[in-house]
Write an enzyme that holds these catalytic residues in place. Structure first.
Site, PDB file in Angstrom:
ATOM      1  N   GLU A 186       0.952  -1.272  -0.038  1.00  0.00           N
ATOM      2  CA  GLU A 186      -0.068  -0.124   0.012  1.00  0.00           C
ATOM      3  C   GLU A 186       0.839   1.209   0.078  1.00  0.00           C
ATOM      4  OE1 GLU A 186      -3.480  -0.326   2.232  1.00  0.00           O
ATOM      5  OE2 GLU A 186      -3.927   1.924   2.267  1.00  0.00           O
ATOM      6  N   ASN A 229      -3.463  -1.732   7.591  1.00  0.00           N
ATOM      7  CA  ASN A 229      -4.692  -2.425   6.964  1.00  0.00           C
ATOM      8  C   ASN A 229      -4.239  -3.760   7.205  1.00  0.00           C
ATOM      9  OD1 ASN A 229      -5.863   0.411   6.775  1.00  0.00           O
ATOM     10  ND2 ASN A 229      -5.339   0.430   4.782  1.00  0.00           N
ATOM     11  N   LYS A 306      -4.014  -0.169  13.974  1.00  0.00           N
ATOM     12  CA  LYS A 306      -4.925   0.780  13.271  1.00  0.00           C
ATOM     13  C   LYS A 306      -6.288   0.248  13.622  1.00  0.00           C
ATOM     14  CE  LYS A 306      -6.331   2.586   8.697  1.00  0.00           C
ATOM     15  NZ  LYS A 306      -5.876   2.844   7.226  1.00  0.00           N
ATOM     16  N   GLU A 310     -10.782   4.218   8.629  1.00  0.00           N
ATOM     17  CA  GLU A 310     -10.927   3.778   7.215  1.00  0.00           C
ATOM     18  C   GLU A 310     -11.386   2.418   7.086  1.00  0.00           C
ATOM     19  OE1 GLU A 310      -7.050   4.583   5.826  1.00  0.00           O
ATOM     20  OE2 GLU A 310      -7.833   6.706   4.986  1.00  0.00           O
ATOM     21  N   ARG A 343      -2.484   3.461  16.698  1.00  0.00           N
ATOM     22  CA  ARG A 343      -2.399   4.642  15.874  1.00  0.00           C
ATOM     23  C   ARG A 343      -3.263   5.810  16.329  1.00  0.00           C
ATOM     24  NH1 ARG A 343      -2.827   3.823  10.277  1.00  0.00           N
ATOM     25  NH2 ARG A 343      -1.081   5.298   9.844  1.00  0.00           N
ATOM     26  N   LYS A 379       0.527  10.615  13.592  1.00  0.00           N
ATOM     27  CA  LYS A 379       1.097  11.309  12.262  1.00  0.00           C
ATOM     28  C   LYS A 379       1.675  12.761  12.450  1.00  0.00           C
ATOM     29  CE  LYS A 379      -1.501   8.549   8.785  1.00  0.00           C
ATOM     30  NZ  LYS A 379      -2.245   8.551   7.658  1.00  0.00           N
ATOM     31  N   ASP A 384      -3.070  14.505   6.742  1.00  0.00           N
ATOM     32  CA  ASP A 384      -2.564  13.082   6.300  1.00  0.00           C
ATOM     33  C   ASP A 384      -1.244  13.091   5.477  1.00  0.00           C
ATOM     34  OD1 ASP A 384      -2.390  10.273   5.750  1.00  0.00           O
ATOM     35  OD2 ASP A 384      -4.196  10.122   4.359  1.00  0.00           O
ATOM     36  N   GLU A 406       4.916   9.426  13.638  1.00  0.00           N
ATOM     37  CA  GLU A 406       4.717   8.644  12.501  1.00  0.00           C
ATOM     38  C   GLU A 406       5.138   9.440  11.550  1.00  0.00           C
ATOM     39  OE1 GLU A 406       1.579   5.682  12.008  1.00  0.00           O
ATOM     40  OE2 GLU A 406       1.476   6.230  10.006  1.00  0.00           O
ATOM     41  N   GLU A 412       3.702   9.050  -0.829  1.00  0.00           N
ATOM     42  CA  GLU A 412       2.470   8.852  -1.255  1.00  0.00           C
ATOM     43  C   GLU A 412       1.791  10.395  -1.879  1.00  0.00           C
ATOM     44  OE1 GLU A 412      -0.443   7.774   1.714  1.00  0.00           O
ATOM     45  OE2 GLU A 412      -2.113   8.129   0.552  1.00  0.00           O
ATOM     46  N   HIS A 540      -4.339  18.179   0.213  1.00  0.00           N
ATOM     47  CA  HIS A 540      -5.257  17.118  -0.196  1.00  0.00           C
ATOM     48  C   HIS A 540      -6.014  17.267  -1.524  1.00  0.00           C
ATOM     49  CE1 HIS A 540      -7.069  13.046   0.476  1.00  0.00           C
ATOM     50  NE2 HIS A 540      -6.483  13.207   1.981  1.00  0.00           N
ATOM     51  N   TRP A 561     -13.110  12.746   1.853  1.00  0.00           N
ATOM     52  CA  TRP A 561     -11.978  12.174   0.729  1.00  0.00           C
ATOM     53  C   TRP A 561     -11.807  12.888  -0.593  1.00  0.00           C
ATOM     54  CZ3 TRP A 561     -13.484   5.980   1.063  1.00  0.00           C
ATOM     55  CH2 TRP A 561     -12.911   5.628   2.111  1.00  0.00           C
TER      56      TRP A 561
HETATM   57  C1  GCV Z   1      -2.600   2.258   5.180  1.00  0.00           C
HETATM   58  C2  GCV Z   1      -4.013   7.325   4.086  1.00  0.00           C
HETATM   59  C3  GCV Z   1      -3.488   6.396   2.975  1.00  0.00           C
HETATM   60  C4  GCV Z   1      -3.951   5.158   3.200  1.00  0.00           C
HETATM   61  C5  GCV Z   1      -3.168   4.764   4.621  1.00  0.00           C
HETATM   62  C6  GCV Z   1      -3.843   5.694   5.699  1.00  0.00           C
HETATM   63  C7  GCV Z   1      -3.227   5.159   7.031  1.00  0.00           C
HETATM   64  O1  GCV Z   1      -5.297   7.231   4.346  1.00  0.00           O
HETATM   65  O2  GCV Z   1      -4.020   6.894   1.844  1.00  0.00           O
HETATM   66  O3  GCV Z   1      -3.495   4.190   2.308  1.00  0.00           O
HETATM   67  O4  GCV Z   1      -3.797   3.405   4.666  1.00  0.00           O
HETATM   68  O5  GCV Z   1      -3.471   6.949   5.160  1.00  0.00           O
HETATM   69  O6  GCV Z   1      -2.243   5.828   7.451  1.00  0.00           O
HETATM   70  O7  GCV Z   1      -3.562   4.367   7.648  1.00  0.00           O
END
Ligand code: GCV
Length: 718
Positions: A186, A229, A306, A310, A343, A379, A384, A406, A412, A540, A561
């Protein structure tokens, strides 16, 4: 004879590196090619010709191997192993427990400062012989010291009077791999997962050892193997035996293995009807699962979780809070010394009025409610991993809870696999930010290193950018971000500049005419990306799902989103009003910071549109309107990429052809994509601003429709 050896080694290493290995980036910064300048090589040779390593262990064996490869390669001569100090030019390695000699030259109180992982490197005289010693309280400390010595030589620092005492500022220095069991990654842009789950444990790729060497060389001491995830299957014996095989390789290099725990595992693989953290059967299930894990991996590090974010399951599914969920796991791990990294990146199915506020709202009330072996992993920013965000308001706001930083090393939102963006300045910007939690001087770094609130449990995590690409990270310069993360984790106060300089010297060349321009290019690269993607606090506005390229028009699906949720452009202006007159996110910060962010007059220009919705004609300090400034920023981003291209092209003769061409091609892609970002965003926002593109900005050649209709079906990373 001496000359014969040097010639032999130089020839051997030249052929080995150029013809057998190629300059494909596989060696990362651990390149041990002969030092070209014979007089410099001679100096080091005089200082080190013999190696005495006291004691025996797999780690000491690894040190011996690394030093033999490193020193023989760099110095172009044979290194002799000896059982005692007989001659000048001896490198003596050992802990005071293993070596009486070391114990006699290092005063015991000095090693009190180095803890479990630190080390001393020092020039000493032993029985009238000039020696260098590396000493530590543990073999891992010796390994870190050995890598430091090699780094000094690789970067051509003097070791004539070397005297270094070094210890890590942070205890848990971890990579987080977002790797799936099917080997997709991911947000990974460097191929598939390094972990070949299918072949493990029977085939243990030599790459795992090289991965461990690279991490140890920068002090990383833990790795979370799997995606947050999470897939519960990794907790079954079928996979634990595979994870154990990796742990067996990493252990020698001081790296512990951690896994992600899917909260619903008791249901999915345990056959229970609930995963309620207060249910006795669930508690018992985790207790016995953790016992089983420690049978496979006796030094297992713990879990990263996590939960309730999401779509991931979590304690809230059962009416419990995050602390109740984390503590249940923490209690089961505690007898074995394991930890939980829980997290704070949470958001549930109900779209909040401002997502940037959610983590604080959920976690702040839980301060002090976690078990002693729980970190809340936060984070760097509240949105994000954006190209630019303010520091997360939770830093400083949970004094009774150890917070783990984090960062995202994988890019990304920062150009993914094709853009040269050096991330140390982004990391530093956050670490150096003052939270004012305890008045001026309460920087985020002090929250993370535990000094602000007296925590012993300290941690930092980086979402890995490593894959099975031959050069590990895809973009040759993305290796610098892995390197920078590790170096900062060891010492939060290192400067971006010093880290870049080390990396360039080790990875490319010590030639100052190469080092200086490349360093300059790296140091500016993050700001450059911000400018062509999200200047003035925009955030974003990337394309949907894969986040590849611009998508300010994204307006479908879950509100937070979409891009329109974040930029809020309309005929009146642009930006997200998070001031006290808007969503009031500013009030999550301590008063001094709140005040700064609350007014457009005092808010840093770089964060303006993250905190304020301002008219297109808002007068900036430059004397330009907001619209003109925005367009010029976008354009300057493109210009800077073109300058990077010029810089790189001018260095052609100082880089091997393979890496030169690779970077050149990627910079060409970056230029194309910077233009794409600039033009797509300017055209899109122009619909609302209804103002002309100011002089000095190239007019977009394509139409907005063209950009809006671009589709990237197979963009990597999802
Ligand atoms: C692992 C963002 C990313 C997701 C990621 C999420 C997270 O939303 O796009 O891919 O998922 O962060 O940190 O949990």
């Amino acid at each position: 004879m001496k000359h014969f050896y040097r010639l032999f080694y130089i020839t051997f290493f030249f052929f080995y590196s150029v013809f057998l290995q190629g300059e494909d980036g596989y060696r990362l910064w651990l390149r041990y090619d002969p030092i070209k300048d014979a007089s410099i090589a001679r100096e080091y040779s005089k200082a080190i010709s013999y190696l005495v390593i006291e004691g025996q262990s797999p780690t000491l064996q690894a040190i011996k191997e690394e030093l033999f490869t490193g020193l023989e390669g760099l110095l172009g001569k044979k290194l002799f192993i000896s059982s005692e100090v007989r001659k000048s030019g001896t490198l003596l390695i050992g802990t005071p427990h293993q070596s009486k000699l070391i114990a006699s030259v290092i005063p015991p109180n000095e090693l009190n400062h180095t803890g479990d992982e630190g080390y001393i490197i020092r020039r000493v005289i032993i029985s009238r012989k000039r020696c260098i010693i590396i000493s530590a309280n543990s073999d891992i400390g010796l390994l870190y010291g050995a890598f430091h010595l090699l780094r000094l030589i690789q970067t051509q620092q003097s070791i004539a009077n070397v005297n270094i005492i070094s210890a890590p500022e942070i205890r848990y220095r971890l990579l987080n791999h977002w790797d799936n069991l099917n080997r997709t990654v991911e947000r990974g842009y460097a191929g598939f997962s390094l972990w070949n789950w299918h072949l493990l444990p029977d085939y243990v790729s030599p790459r795992y050892k090289d991965y461990a060497r690279a991490n140890a060389s920068i002090g990383i001491n833990g790795t979370v193997l799997t995606n947050v995830n999470a897939n519960a299957l990794v907790l079954t014996d079928q996979y634990l035996i595979k994870a154990a095989a990796l742990a067996d390789v990493f252990r020698t290099y001081g790296i512990k293995v951690y896994l992600t725990a899917r909260f619903s595992a008791p249901v999915e693989i345990g056959g229970l009807s609930t995963a309620d953290p207060l249910n006795p059967q669930v508690i018992e299930w985790w207790n016995s699962k953790i016992k089983e894990i420690y049978k496979y991996i006796p030094d297992f590090g713990g879990f990263l979780v996590k939960a309730n974010s999401e779509g991931q399951p979590g304690p809230q599914n059962y009416g419990r809070n995050h602390a109740e969920g984390a503590n249940m796991l923490a209690r089961a791990l505690a007898p074995y010394g394991g930890i939980v990294m829980w997290r704070a990146f949470v958001y549930d199915n109900n779209v909040p009025e401002d997502r940037a506020k959610q983590a604080y709202k959920e976690f702040k009330p839980l301060d002090g409610k976690f078990e002693k072996n729980v970190f809340v992993q936060v984070k760097n920013g509240p949105v994000d991993f954006q190209p630019r965000e303010p520091f997360h308001p939770l830093f400083g706001a949970m004094p009774a809870t150890p917070l783990m930083m984090e960062f995202q090393i994988t890019q990304e939102y920062l150009g993914q696999g094709t853009h040269l963006v050096y991330l140390a300045p982004l990391f530093k910007e956050c670490l150096d930010a003052d939270t004012y939690a305890k008045g001026k001087g309460s920087e985020v770094a002090k929250v993370i290193n535990g000094s602000l609130d007296n925590h012993d449990l300290t941690g930092i995590a980086g979402v890995s950018n490593i894959g099975d690409d031959r050069n590990w990270c895809g973009h040759p310069f993305a290796q610098a971000n892995w390197y920078a993360f590790g170096r900062l984790a060891w010492n939060l106060s290192m400067s971006s500049e010093d880290i870049a300089e080390e990396w360039i010297r080790m990875t490319f060349s010590n030639n100052q005419q190469f080092v200086e321009p490349v360093k300059k290019m790296m140091l500016q690269s993050r700001e450059t990306a911000v400018n062509y993607m999200t200047p003035l606090g925009l955030h974003h506005i990337m394309a949907m799902h894969h986040h590849y390229g611009p998508g300010p028009w994204v307006n479908q699906g879950r509100a937070d989103w979409t891009s329109v949720y974040y930029h809020r452009a309309d005929s009146a202006g642009i930006g997200f009003n998070r001031s006290t007159r808007g969503s009031d996110a500013v009030s999550q910060y301590f008063p001094e910071v709140k005040q700064l962010f609350d007014s457009p007059e005092t808010c840093p220009k770089s964060l303006l549109l993250l905190f304020h919705h301002l008219p297109w004609d808002y007068l900036m300090k430059s004397g330009r309107t907001l619209w003109d400034e925005l367009c010029l920023k976008y354009h300057s981003g493109v210009d800077s990429v073109r300058n990077m291209q010029k810089t790189w092209n001018s260095l052609k003769n100082m880089v091997d052809e393979e890496r030169f061409l690779h970077v050149k091609s990627l910079l060409a892609i970056q230029e194309k994509e910077a233009v794409w970002w600039r033009d797509a965003c300017i055209l899109y926002f122009q619909q609302f601003s209804r103002r002309p593109v100011p002089p000095g900005v190239e007019k977009p050649v394509k139409t907005l429709e063209y950009y809006m209709n671009l589709r990237h079906y197979y963009a990597p990373g999802i």
